[in-house]
Design an enzyme around this catalytic site. Structure first.
Site, short mmCIF file in Angstrom:
data_model
loop_
_atom_site.label_atom_id
_atom_site.label_comp_id
_atom_site.label_asym_id
_atom_site.label_seq_id
_atom_site.Cartn_x
_atom_site.Cartn_y
_atom_site.Cartn_z
N GLU A 135 0.81 -1.22 0.00
CA GLU A 135 0.00 0.00 0.00
C GLU A 135 0.84 1.27 0.00
OE1 GLU A 135 -0.53 -2.66 1.85
OE2 GLU A 135 -2.59 -3.30 1.48
N HIS A 152 -11.25 -3.65 10.39
CA HIS A 152 -11.88 -3.60 9.06
C HIS A 152 -13.06 -2.65 9.07
CE1 HIS A 152 -9.35 -6.81 7.72
NE2 HIS A 152 -10.04 -7.07 6.63
#
Lengths: 332, 347
Positions: free
Chosen positions: B57, B126
């Site tokens: 990322e 999440h």
């Protein structure tokens, strides 16, 4: 293959090394005046890789670098007065004073930016290479890094993407043995060479003596030719040594993080007299050429400092400008 | 069309219109197409412009920055905001600073989509909405659209703007339907949208809370209470004028925050409105935010964790010193941890 230096290239490399050192010594000489008020990382002693890379790169090639970037900026053709003015925090600086020594940019010559976070421009360079690849443009991106970058996660992520996409990237790694005061042996296990790590990541990889400009040029030229032929990203590790303190104009051997004998051994391998002697004895240059180069460079440096000192500081209203585009600027 | 279709439509319009637009992210061309938002784009626009990426990322954010400096308009997608936290260095030190630290010569037109999870066991890492983290950074734009039309319009403005934009996209909104203009529909970044008009209370919301607030505001309207409902759409820059104008009229402010309470955007809004509109306030401002606790994975522990319509209706009543009926809003035909009965996981 070995690329022998042709006279034009060898003169260019020698001149660039002499020029980079003279610029940085001028910075060091004036640093105590407290007019250059930003952290400044000098490359004195390790000009070889930058000058050799500068001779390998074409006008269409791009480059990015890190905190110790004066040499890379100058070797790529960056504007000297704009760099000095930047270190002085002036409006005429290459980053209008907002960046200082660690944020150099001159897009006109393909020097796309240097930043202060170790490894920070590595993915930016890979992204520039992606833009070249997508646009089917010629050229490559030279990413100047130091040995410590091979300890950052972002290097592995970036090298992996460059390798999987075979992007036109040339990593030039100056291994000067220290990350600030931390020696290589607390940062890398014994026997693990940086060039070996790069090879394991899928980069074409080589290593050599960065203080031997001829050897450095040959390695970089071979690697750049491979990149240009579509072979994918290449990595060149060049051993070198910084003479001055990590940050600032002084020498710091008295701190004890490295030995005087190590310093003297590297100083004896100064890349400038090494190439100068070789070119003198080969008749590529003579004392007249050297004197002329010295005078030209001195005049250029004097003019750059005069320009920087005479330039205005940025208007105080600019402290909160240039954060957003003009479209967004009206918003608080 | 649905919110997810509106996002895909915006990407398709951008890719069609400008060859410099590229779209990438982990799973961007995979068979599920990031909850349908990238389905078919690679087939239509080619592997050069729509592509998958390594699970890297931070680097891939820097690659987007470099690509933007090289003349492209990249759109990077993260299937969860939580994954993008690995890229804070490139977002904060490079994307947000590039224009400033190089003297204003050039910005970074990079759009970073971050999907916000919730419920159905998404759990502590999440399901975070860290809008306040990004909104704290000068140089970043942060948008958080609630409707398909705004999702499309803000995404197109982000892609064709000259600044880095964090595009916060709530997973529970992907199935929401709404009228969406065709073609190159743009919604300006930094402008709120007034969803309801009324003089009693100003309700400020964003993202999925704008939909919860709409339910609550319509519910209390039937009981004679009229609210201004302001859907922020943009978190930074924030449309202060819209909120101030409303509060000057209503004197009562309720701010809904889909992030944690402490250090959140609602706190910033209340601080600013209190200092600027003190003389107009008729009651202490209120906020409803996520608790200062991570979201549990267990459905037993997420009951009451999120702000819902019934909480909003109750708070509106409290601001007015009224006891409004709100309990009926809590009767739902589906479990509390899914956006609707059709959602059966896994994420």
């Amino acid at each position: 293959m070995v690329h022998p230096l042709d006279p034009g290239v060898s003169r260019r490399i020698l001149r660039d090394m002499i020029r980079i050192r003279a610029v940085e010594e001028a910075i060091a000489d004036r640093y105590a005046e407290q007019k250059m008020r930003c952290p400044t990382h000098l490359s004195i002693g390790q000009e070889g890789p930058a000058a050799a890379a500068g001779a390998v790169l074409d006008g269409q090639d791009l480059a990015v670098s890190g905190h110790r970037a004066h040499a890379h900026y100058l070797a790529k053709g960056g504007d000297l007065p704009a760099m000095i003015a930047e270190i002085y925090g002036k409006a005429t600086g290459c980053s209008r004073g907002n960046g200082g020594s660690m944020h150099l940019v001159d897009e006109a010559v393909g020097f796309m930016g240097s930043t202060a976070i170790v490894g920070g421009t590595v993915p930016v360079g890979v992204g520039l290479a992606l833009s070249l690849a997508i646009a089917r443009k010629p050229g490559l991106v030279c990413i100047f890094i130091g040995d410590a970058v091979l300890e950052t996660g972002v290097f592995y992520e970036s090298a992996g993407f460059a390798a999987v996409r075979k992007l036109p990237v040339l990593f030039v790694c100056e291994n000067n043995l220290y990350s600030v005061y931390s020696p290589l042996d607390v940062r890398q296990p014994a026997g693990r060479a940086l060039a070996g790590v790069a090879a394991a990541l899928g980069l074409g990889s080589s290593s050599g003596d960065g203080n031997d400009p001829q050897a450095a040029y040959s390695l970089l030229r071979t690697a750049a030719d491979r990149v240009r032929s579509g072979a994918g990203p290449q990595f060149v590790e060049l051993a070198t040594y910084r003479w001055r303190e990590h940050c600032g104009p002084m020498f710091d051997n008295e701190l004890g993080y490295r030995t005087e004998s190590e310093f003297l051994a590297w100083k004896a391998r100064d890349p400038i007299p090494r190439l100068r002697q070789s070119l003198l004895s080969d008749g590529v240059i003579d004392a007249v050429w050297l004197a002329a180069v010295h005078d030209e460079i001195q005049a250029e440096i004097d003019a750059a400092f005069t320009f920087a000192e005479a330039s205005p500081f940025p208007e105080s209203s600019l402290a909160s400008a240039d954060i957003y585009s003009r479209e967004m600027a009206p918003f608080p | 069309m649905t919110y997810a279709e509106a996002v895909r439509d915006a990407l398709a319009v951008a890719l069609e219109q400008d060859p410099s637009v590229i779209v990438y992210g982990l799973g961007a061309p995979d068979p599920k197409g990031v909850f349908g938002t990238t389905l078919g784009l690679q087939q239509r626009f080619g592997q050069d412009r729509v592509f998958d990426m390594p699970t890297a990322e931070n680097a891939m954010t820097g690659v987007g920055i470099g690509a933007a400096l090289g003349g492209l308009r990249p759109v990077l997608t993260h299937q969860r905001l939580d994954f993008a936290l690995l890229s804070l260095d490139q977002i904060i030190n490079n994307a947000a600073k590039w224009r400033f630290m190089f003297g204003g010569r050039r910005g970074v037109p990079l759009t970073i989509r971050m999907i916000l999870g919730r419920g159905w066991g998404q759990g502590p890492t999440h399901s975070q909405n860290l809008q306040a983290v990004f909104a704290h950074i000068p140089g970043l734009c942060v948008v958080s659209p609630a409707t398909p039309a705004d999702a499309k319009g803000l995404l197109l403005s982000a892609i064709f703007g000259e600044d880095p934009v964090i595009f916060l996209e709530h997973r529970w909104l992907h199935g929401a339907r709404g009228e969406t203009p065709a073609g190159d529909h743009r919604v300006p970044i930094g402008r709120a949208h007034q969803l309801r008009q009324g003089g009693d209370v100003t309700v400020v919301a964003s993202s999925i809370l704008s939909l919860e607030a709409l339910q609550a505001v319509d519910h209390v309207a039937a009981q004679g209470v009229a609210c201004d409902l302001i859907d922020l759409r943009s978190i930074r820059p924030l449309d202060w004028e819209a909120i101030e104008t409303s509060v000057q009229r209503t004197g009562r402010l309720l701010v809904l925050d889909p992030g944690h309470e402490t250090g959140g955007v609602a706190g910033e809004i209340i601080a600013r409105l209190t200092t600027r509109c003190w003389g107009h306030l008729r009651a202490p401002p209120r906020r409803l935010a996520m608790p200062d606790a991570p979201e549990s994975t267990s459905p037993a522990l997420t009951q009451g964790y999120h702000v819902r319509a019934e909480h909003i209706a109750t708070a509106i009543g409290e601001l007015l010193g009224l006891q409004l009926e709100s309990a009926s809003l809590s009767r739902r035909s589906h479990p509390h941890d899914v956006p609707g009965a059709e959602f059966q996981g896994p994420f």
